[in-house]
Design a protein around this motif. Sequence first.
Motif, PDB file in Angstrom:
ATOM      1  N   ALA A 181       0.823  -1.205   0.000  1.00 39.21           N
ATOM      2  CA  ALA A 181       0.000   0.000   0.000  1.00 39.21           C
ATOM      3  C   ALA A 181       0.865   1.266   0.000  1.00 39.21           C
ATOM      4  N   SER A 182       1.935   1.241   0.771  1.00 35.19           N
ATOM      5  CA  SER A 182       2.820   2.411   0.836  1.00 35.19           C
ATOM      6  C   SER A 182       3.517   2.650  -0.496  1.00 35.19           C
ATOM      7  N   LEU A 183       3.888   1.576  -1.187  1.00 38.45           N
ATOM      8  CA  LEU A 183       4.575   1.725  -2.467  1.00 38.45           C
ATOM      9  C   LEU A 183       3.648   2.298  -3.533  1.00 38.45           C
ATOM     10  N   TRP A 184       2.384   1.894  -3.512  1.00 38.80           N
ATOM     11  CA  TRP A 184       1.431   2.495  -4.448  1.00 38.80           C
ATOM     12  C   TRP A 184       1.205   3.967  -4.115  1.00 38.80           C
ATOM     13  N   PHE A 185       1.225   4.296  -2.824  1.00 40.32           N
ATOM     14  CA  PHE A 185       1.107   5.695  -2.423  1.00 40.32           C
ATOM     15  C   PHE A 185       2.331   6.485  -2.876  1.00 40.32           C
ATOM     16  N   VAL A 186       3.497   5.864  -2.791  1.00 38.92           N
ATOM     17  CA  VAL A 186       4.722   6.499  -3.292  1.00 38.92           C
ATOM     18  C   VAL A 186       4.598   6.767  -4.790  1.00 38.92           C
ATOM     19  N   THR A 187       4.054   5.819  -5.532  1.00 41.09           N
ATOM     20  CA  THR A 187       3.869   6.013  -6.977  1.00 41.09           C
ATOM     21  C   THR A 187       2.945   7.192  -7.255  1.00 41.09           C
ATOM     22  N   ALA A 188       1.850   7.297  -6.485  1.00 39.87           N
ATOM     23  CA  ALA A 188       0.943   8.434  -6.656  1.00 39.87           C
ATOM     24  C   ALA A 188       1.638   9.750  -6.323  1.00 39.87           C
ATOM     25  N   LEU A 189       2.488   9.729  -5.298  1.00 35.90           N
ATOM     26  CA  LEU A 189       3.223  10.943  -4.939  1.00 35.90           C
ATOM     27  C   LEU A 189       4.239  11.325  -6.013  1.00 35.90           C
ATOM     28  N   TRP A 190       4.868  10.333  -6.641  1.00 34.60           N
ATOM     29  CA  TRP A 190       5.797  10.640  -7.720  1.00 34.60           C
ATOM     30  C   TRP A 190       5.066  11.208  -8.926  1.00 34.60           C
ATOM     31  N   LEU A 191       3.827  10.773  -9.140  1.00 39.41           N
ATOM     32  CA  LEU A 191       3.016  11.371 -10.202  1.00 39.41           C
ATOM     33  C   LEU A 191       2.730  12.837  -9.885  1.00 39.41           C
ATOM     34  N   ALA A 192       2.335  13.106  -8.639  1.00 36.60           N
ATOM     35  CA  ALA A 192       2.115  14.496  -8.226  1.00 36.60           C
ATOM     36  C   ALA A 192       3.401  15.302  -8.307  1.00 36.60           C
ATOM     37  N   GLN A 193       4.522  14.665  -7.944  1.00 37.51           N
ATOM     38  CA  GLN A 193       5.821  15.328  -8.022  1.00 37.51           C
ATOM     39  C   GLN A 193       6.149  15.709  -9.462  1.00 37.51           C
ATOM     40  N   SER A 194       5.847  14.827 -10.395  1.00 36.10           N
ATOM     41  CA  SER A 194       6.117  15.115 -11.808  1.00 36.10           C
ATOM     42  C   SER A 194       5.275  16.285 -12.299  1.00 36.10           C
ATOM     43  N   VAL A 195       4.006  16.314 -11.902  1.00 37.23           N
ATOM     44  CA  VAL A 195       3.128  17.415 -12.316  1.00 37.23           C
ATOM     45  C   VAL A 195       3.605  18.741 -11.729  1.00 37.23           C
ATOM     46  N   LEU A 196       3.951  18.743 -10.450  1.00 37.02           N
ATOM     47  CA  LEU A 196       4.439  19.965  -9.816  1.00 37.02           C
ATOM     48  C   LEU A 196       5.758  20.438 -10.436  1.00 37.02           C
ATOM     49  N   SER A 197       6.628  19.481 -10.756  1.00 31.86           N
ATOM     50  CA  SER A 197       7.901  19.845 -11.387  1.00 31.86           C
ATOM     51  C   SER A 197       7.675  20.462 -12.755  1.00 31.86           C
ATOM     52  N   PHE A 198       6.708  19.915 -13.491  1.00 33.37           N
ATOM     53  CA  PHE A 198       6.401  20.493 -14.806  1.00 33.37           C
ATOM     54  C   PHE A 198       5.827  21.903 -14.666  1.00 33.37           C
ATOM     55  N   LEU A 199       4.977  22.112 -13.668  1.00 24.58           N
ATOM     56  CA  LEU A 199       4.405  23.443 -13.451  1.00 24.58           C
ATOM     57  C   LEU A 199       5.492  24.448 -13.071  1.00 24.58           C
ATOM     58  N   ARG A 200       6.446  24.011 -12.260  1.00 24.89           N
ATOM     59  CA  ARG A 200       7.548  24.906 -11.904  1.00 24.89           C
ATOM     60  C   ARG A 200       8.436  25.196 -13.114  1.00 24.89           C
ATOM     61  N   LEU A 201       8.623  24.189 -13.968  1.00 23.72           N
ATOM     62  CA  LEU A 201       9.384  24.419 -15.206  1.00 23.72           C
ATOM     63  C   LEU A 201       8.663  25.415 -16.101  1.00 23.72           C
ATOM     64  N   TYR A 202       7.361  25.273 -16.225  1.00 24.29           N
ATOM     65  CA  TYR A 202       6.578  26.201 -17.044  1.00 24.29           C
ATOM     66  C   TYR A 202       6.631  27.611 -16.477  1.00 24.29           C
ATOM     67  N   HIS A 203       6.568  27.720 -15.155  1.00 21.31           N
ATOM     68  CA  HIS A 203       6.623  29.029 -14.520  1.00 21.31           C
ATOM     69  C   HIS A 203       8.004  29.667 -14.714  1.00 21.31           C
ATOM     70  N   SER A 204       9.064  28.860 -14.578  1.00 25.27           N
ATOM     71  CA  SER A 204      10.411  29.393 -14.787  1.00 25.27           C
ATOM     72  C   SER A 204      10.602  29.826 -16.235  1.00 25.27           C
ATOM     73  N   HIS A 205      10.055  29.045 -17.166  1.00 27.00           N
ATOM     74  CA  HIS A 205      10.153  29.396 -18.582  1.00 27.00           C
ATOM     75  C   HIS A 205       9.404  30.693 -18.870  1.00 27.00           C
ATOM     76  N   SER A 206       8.232  30.867 -18.259  1.00 24.99           N
ATOM     77  CA  SER A 206       7.459  32.092 -18.465  1.00 24.99           C
ATOM     78  C   SER A 206       8.209  33.305 -17.935  1.00 24.99           C
ATOM     79  N   GLN A 207       8.835  33.141 -16.764  1.00 30.39           N
ATOM     80  CA  GLN A 207       9.607  34.243 -16.216  1.00 30.39           C
ATOM     81  C   GLN A 207      10.835  34.552 -17.074  1.00 30.39           C
TER      82      GLN A 207
END
Length: 242
Positions: A181-207
């Motif tokens: 169960a914890s490993l599947w939760f880790v996978t979901a967190l890595w998915l959220a991490q990827s989305v947040l990282s992409f949003l930060r990349l987009y924000h840095s690119h916009s700036q």
Amino acid sequence: MELDRRLLLAHCTAHTLLVVAGLLVVVPLALNGSAFKGRCALFSTGYWMTENRSELTGQSGDVSHLVVQQWGPPAACQFATFVGIFTVLYGAAQGWRCLFYLHGRHDDTLMSSFLTVLLSLCVLFLSGGASFTLSLGLASWCDTVTDGNARPFSCAQSQSIPLYLDVDTSSFYTDLTLAQASLWFVTALWLAQSVLSFLRLYHSHSQHISGPCLPREKELLLARSPSEGCPTPPHLSSTIFV
């Protein structure tokens, strides 16, 4: 609150959860490995046998016991453990960086944000593979323990039933299901991490695109005097002096 600060706070939260979830993967797997004397229960094969073995119980009579033909490959357990350990270390390091950025009120560079996105996606696929491996391996072990559901007990109940193996099976189901169960939760967190990282990349690119010279170019287009420190573009210079 600016957008980059909100993203940093969300990233800090994701990193903290990654550390906790990673520990909930590593600790149960380590306890199970210790109880099984370094053997991996995932994908193990075996069968039940009934025979008169008084040495098992100290009493005469027929005894049903589990015979393990082959223990699972160690890599199956090591893969999930590696993902858990990496998650803990990465989450702790990146969490500290997020706090440092929040205190200093600045963010990653464009290249650093791009590398973070790539790393997050790579570990996301690794974590997903480890989750499937652990789930399939536990299902295979449970099928062996319950003899294909032919036994009058479930896989969860089998940890309280003597299997007469040379390993401690009193908590294998609790440890492995918690790690699963914890490993599947880790996978979901890595998915959220990827989305947040992409949003930060987009924000840095916009700036990066909307640098400090764009407002001054707008002033030049309105025939105002350019601010100091920003060179006048050639095409705008020719427009002014016509």
